[in-house]
Design an enzyme around this catalytic site. Sequence first.
Site, mmCIF file in Angstrom:
data_model
loop_
_atom_site.group_PDB
_atom_site.id
_atom_site.type_symbol
_atom_site.label_atom_id
_atom_site.label_comp_id
_atom_site.label_asym_id
_atom_site.label_seq_id
_atom_site.Cartn_x
_atom_site.Cartn_y
_atom_site.Cartn_z
ATOM 1 N N ASP A 110 50.870 43.786 48.512
ATOM 2 C CA ASP A 110 49.646 44.473 48.892
ATOM 3 C C ASP A 110 48.529 43.893 48.032
ATOM 4 O OD1 ASP A 110 47.836 46.095 50.041
ATOM 5 O OD2 ASP A 110 48.642 47.975 49.252
ATOM 6 N N GLY B 106 45.819 45.202 46.758
ATOM 7 C CA GLY B 106 45.211 45.972 45.686
ATOM 8 C C GLY B 106 43.929 46.660 46.097
ATOM 9 N N GLN C 27 41.340 49.122 59.808
ATOM 10 C CA GLN C 27 40.834 50.356 59.196
ATOM 11 C C GLN C 27 40.091 51.162 60.264
ATOM 12 O OE1 GLN C 27 41.486 51.590 56.374
ATOM 13 N NE2 GLN C 27 42.126 49.938 55.003
ATOM 14 N N CYS D 239 75.888 56.255 50.562
ATOM 15 C CA CYS D 239 75.289 55.535 49.431
ATOM 16 C C CYS D 239 76.176 55.669 48.197
ATOM 17 C CB CYS D 239 73.875 56.041 49.137
ATOM 18 S SG CYS D 239 73.804 57.519 48.116
ATOM 19 N N CYS E 154 76.278 59.374 46.870
ATOM 20 C CA CYS E 154 76.983 60.377 47.692
ATOM 21 C C CYS E 154 78.491 60.124 47.784
ATOM 22 C CB CYS E 154 76.370 60.430 49.084
ATOM 23 S SG CYS E 154 74.693 61.081 49.053
ATOM 24 N N HIS F 204 69.829 57.129 46.381
ATOM 25 C CA HIS F 204 70.100 57.883 47.602
ATOM 26 C C HIS F 204 68.882 57.914 48.527
ATOM 27 C CE1 HIS F 204 71.181 61.012 50.410
ATOM 28 N NE2 HIS F 204 70.013 61.557 50.136
HETATM 29 ZN ZN ZN Z 1 73.373 59.248 49.530
#
Ligand code: ZN
Length: 396
Positions: A91, A93, A209, A327, A330, A356
């Site tokens: 990006d 800035g 924009q 993940c 988890c 996660h």
């Molecule tokens: Zn997870």
Amino acid sequence: MSFTFQIDRTAGSARAGVFLTPHGAVETPAFMPVGTLATVKALDPDDLVQMGASMILANAYHLHLRPGDDVVRELGGLHRFMRWERPILTDSGGFQVFSLAQLRTLNDDGVEFQSHIDGSRRFFTPEFVIQIERNLGADVIMQFDHVIPGQSDEASARDASERSIRWLARCLAELNRLESIQPLEGAPPMVTFSADDPGNRQALFPIVQGGIHASLRRDAAKKISEMHDWPGFGIGGLSVGEDKDAMYEMIEVVDEALPKAHPRYLMGVGFPEDLIESIRRGIDLFDCVAPTRMGRNGAVFTRDGRLNIKNTEFRTDPRPLDADCDCAACTRFSRAYIRHLFVSDEILGLRLLSLHNVHFLLSLTRQARQAIRSGNLEQWAREWLARYRATSAVAV
Ligand SMILES: [Zn+2]
């Protein structure tokens, strides 16, 4: 052409595509994790590869101030510096200059402001920002634009949008000049420095924009599209305080007004419901700091809405954060354990929630892509949102 976009399947305005860059392919729709300072906070690049992240973000304003884009260039460019071999987008800035920094003067030439780090005086012009982005060497670079608050009146929004379009022409001229004289650090091996070698190129994305004014958005999209055959388009200035309906309406206006053949990147948008609603309206790329920033505050995305792991109700909860998630948090840890880490200020807690939440959004965009390819996006989206919203009342 070093950047191509191939659309495999559409569903209404939604598209499943592949955006090719010199550092590899980005399957879209895609969520891009944010690594403002050349690091996705608390995550190692290996984690991101494992989660299937393709393109990630970094920020030219922040990296110019610290450690300095000249330092990054000397160390071989951003890909080598941060050990990320896949695509990167920087990006420009514009958002940071107009939000974080103390503004001093703004005119058509550029902006003078004070660094948010040490108060030093800086002057950014479109040319200077493109020089920073050339030094960093990302695959996709965003134009320098004039960013205004979300609910600005039409006159201010028009002024900023028109200035951004004038600055876009200067960004393009500067990039063309640099590509002919300055090799791209961090380009993949095999790329030679030559104005003709596509691997030496960077994809400059303009930014549409226009605030929440449909006619300004339409004008901006038209003028920008007529200026050049861009490899992709940014859509800026949304999700900055306007209501959701206004945001969705602006996305629809821009979807109609922009050429269909290139990827569209909705800047700074990344809550699950926004991703789904925007994919339905023709957006291909997203980024948002929410998954890592919220993760550091204990907030967790789940299929059944958001929860806050710090709540007492999770003290003895043996379940994973989200039973449907595969993940690395988890599949191993309970809510009770992660809550304990948070309450004890252990840094592993921050890391697991960041893992996660980023995984959750990457996985969500992959599911959307799959749904577009199988022709059942509308049904999938309806069911996904109904379940997510049904229980969000108990969320943070
Ligand atoms: Zn997870």
